[in-house]
Design a protein around this motif. Sequence first.
Motif, PDB file in Angstrom:
ATOM      1  N   ARG A  87     110.540 -90.707 -94.732  1.00  0.00           N
ATOM      2  CA  ARG A  87     109.097 -90.957 -94.846  1.00  0.00           C
ATOM      3  C   ARG A  87     108.469 -90.999 -93.458  1.00  0.00           C
ATOM      4  N   VAL A  88     107.154 -90.821 -93.441  1.00  0.00           N
ATOM      5  CA  VAL A  88     106.369 -90.996 -92.227  1.00  0.00           C
ATOM      6  C   VAL A  88     105.351 -92.098 -92.494  1.00  0.00           C
ATOM      7  N   ILE A  89     105.368 -93.150 -91.692  1.00  0.00           N
ATOM      8  CA  ILE A  89     104.425 -94.253 -91.851  1.00  0.00           C
ATOM      9  C   ILE A  89     103.496 -94.277 -90.645  1.00  0.00           C
ATOM     10  N   VAL A  90     102.200 -94.207 -90.915  1.00  0.00           N
ATOM     11  CA  VAL A  90     101.187 -94.314 -89.866  1.00  0.00           C
ATOM     12  C   VAL A  90     100.587 -95.710 -89.935  1.00  0.00           C
ATOM     13  N   VAL A  91     100.642 -96.423 -88.819  1.00  0.00           N
ATOM     14  CA  VAL A  91     100.143 -97.794 -88.749  1.00  0.00           C
ATOM     15  C   VAL A  91      98.920 -97.830 -87.849  1.00  0.00           C
ATOM     16  N   SER A  92      97.834 -98.392 -88.374  1.00  0.00           N
ATOM     17  CA  SER A  92      96.610 -98.491 -87.573  1.00  0.00           C
ATOM     18  C   SER A  92      96.234 -99.948 -87.374  1.00  0.00           C
ATOM     19  N   GLY A  93      95.422-100.168 -86.378  1.00  0.00           N
ATOM     20  CA  GLY A  93      94.838-101.481 -86.141  1.00  0.00           C
ATOM     21  C   GLY A  93      93.325-101.365 -86.221  1.00  0.00           C
ATOM     22  N   ASP A  94      92.627-102.245 -85.536  1.00  0.00           N
ATOM     23  CA  ASP A  94      91.167-102.198 -85.562  1.00  0.00           C
ATOM     24  C   ASP A  94      90.633-100.901 -84.975  1.00  0.00           C
ATOM     25  N   GLY A  95      91.365-100.322 -84.021  1.00  0.00           N
ATOM     26  CA  GLY A  95      90.876 -99.125 -83.353  1.00  0.00           C
ATOM     27  C   GLY A  95      91.364 -97.829 -83.958  1.00  0.00           C
ATOM     28  N   GLY A  96      91.857 -97.866 -85.196  1.00  0.00           N
ATOM     29  CA  GLY A  96      92.379 -96.634 -85.785  1.00  0.00           C
ATOM     30  C   GLY A  96      91.867 -96.364 -87.180  1.00  0.00           C
ATOM     31  N   ARG A  97      90.771 -96.989 -87.580  1.00  0.00           N
ATOM     32  CA  ARG A  97      90.267 -96.860 -88.946  1.00  0.00           C
ATOM     33  C   ARG A  97      89.849 -95.428 -89.273  1.00  0.00           C
ATOM     34  N   SER A  98      89.088 -94.821 -88.379  1.00  0.00           N
ATOM     35  CA  SER A  98      88.599 -93.466 -88.642  1.00  0.00           C
ATOM     36  C   SER A  98      89.749 -92.469 -88.705  1.00  0.00           C
ATOM     37  N   ALA A  99      90.715 -92.619 -87.809  1.00  0.00           N
ATOM     38  CA  ALA A  99      91.848 -91.700 -87.773  1.00  0.00           C
ATOM     39  C   ALA A  99      92.639 -91.764 -89.071  1.00  0.00           C
ATOM     40  N   VAL A 100      92.885 -92.976 -89.585  1.00  0.00           N
ATOM     41  CA  VAL A 100      93.653 -93.126 -90.814  1.00  0.00           C
ATOM     42  C   VAL A 100      92.862 -92.636 -92.021  1.00  0.00           C
ATOM     43  N   GLU A 101      91.540 -92.843 -92.019  1.00  0.00           N
ATOM     44  CA  GLU A 101      90.711 -92.363 -93.120  1.00  0.00           C
ATOM     45  C   GLU A 101      90.849 -90.862 -93.286  1.00  0.00           C
ATOM     46  N   MET A 102      90.970 -90.134 -92.171  1.00  0.00           N
ATOM     47  CA  MET A 102      91.138 -88.696 -92.248  1.00  0.00           C
ATOM     48  C   MET A 102      92.553 -88.335 -92.665  1.00  0.00           C
ATOM     49  N   LEU A 103      93.539 -89.009 -92.085  1.00  0.00           N
ATOM     50  CA  LEU A 103      94.940 -88.682 -92.355  1.00  0.00           C
ATOM     51  C   LEU A 103      95.324 -88.900 -93.813  1.00  0.00           C
TER      52      LEU A 103
END
Length: 321
Positions: free
Chosen positions: A104-120
């Motif tokens: 699996r691939v897990i992408v972890v975001s914090g406060d500064g990664g909301r937009s990036a994760v929304e796209m991913l």
Amino acid sequence: MIRGPVLPHMRDALWALVSVRLDAIERGLVLVAEGIDCSAGQTGLVDGLARDANGAPVLLLVATDTDGLLPARTIAACDFLQRVGDAFGAAVPEGNFCAGRTGRVIVVSGDGGRSAVEMLRRLPLVGLEACRLEAFRIGGAERFAVRWLRTGSALSSVPVEDSAPAFEVPAACRSTWDALESVARRIDPAVAVDGGRFSRRITWRGRLLGEVVAVDGELRALGSDGIARGLAGDRDVRSFADSLVRRHAQFTGLAPVVAPREAQAAGSTDRLRTARAESLRESMQAARISNEERNALTAGIGGELEDDGTSAVEGARGPSE
């Protein structure tokens, strides 16, 4: 004054936070290596490689909104796992990966990664999972809350939606878990069973009764004392179910808390056995479980206690072995 590059510092800071708390993100997740290049240097490094509780490889990426290469790096990581398949374990023997386990691939975001994760999370990538790490403090101590987000075809129309992973129970342990979950839910309508991919917490009105974790193809029980015990047979299942009922009885005031060491020190072993047996009977009567489950748990209730004083039922030990 000339400023240095911001992106590496942001990624490094988030990774430093994540890498030492993998078990909080997913129970049993263990870091194997850092800085993985699976794209021949074209998209940059994957932040980490981990082994999950099922023995499968997990590629970890931290997300920041200023990381323009994150989508490419995520796609490359997913594609790499699909291409390498079972050969990954032999290529990375130090990871102790199990054959046949899907990566699996897990992408972890914090406060500064909301937009990036929304796209991913809208990309139809096989094996991609995303979560957001919320850090906060209580009395100066740092705490972390993890929210799993829907990805790919599971994505709902809601902009941000929790998507707690299903409990991955080993195939050989399915009947054991089904029996335990059935007993737990029938103890009281207020009992809740929730958790992550490889763990389930059993609580009553927020109070922990016990926990079950899946580790390397086996189920293990964690009592309220935090001690891990195997769930390899009927004896173990009955003993853990007994502890769930007792813990519930203590919280609801249906049964007194008996102190084994004090009773034994006073030479009251017989009274202790009787008190525990009566406590269990009262708890079973109050619990909303079937007669069959009650009979299984209270079988041989008048027998000897376990040496450590943790079980009150002879039936938890089963017949002579």
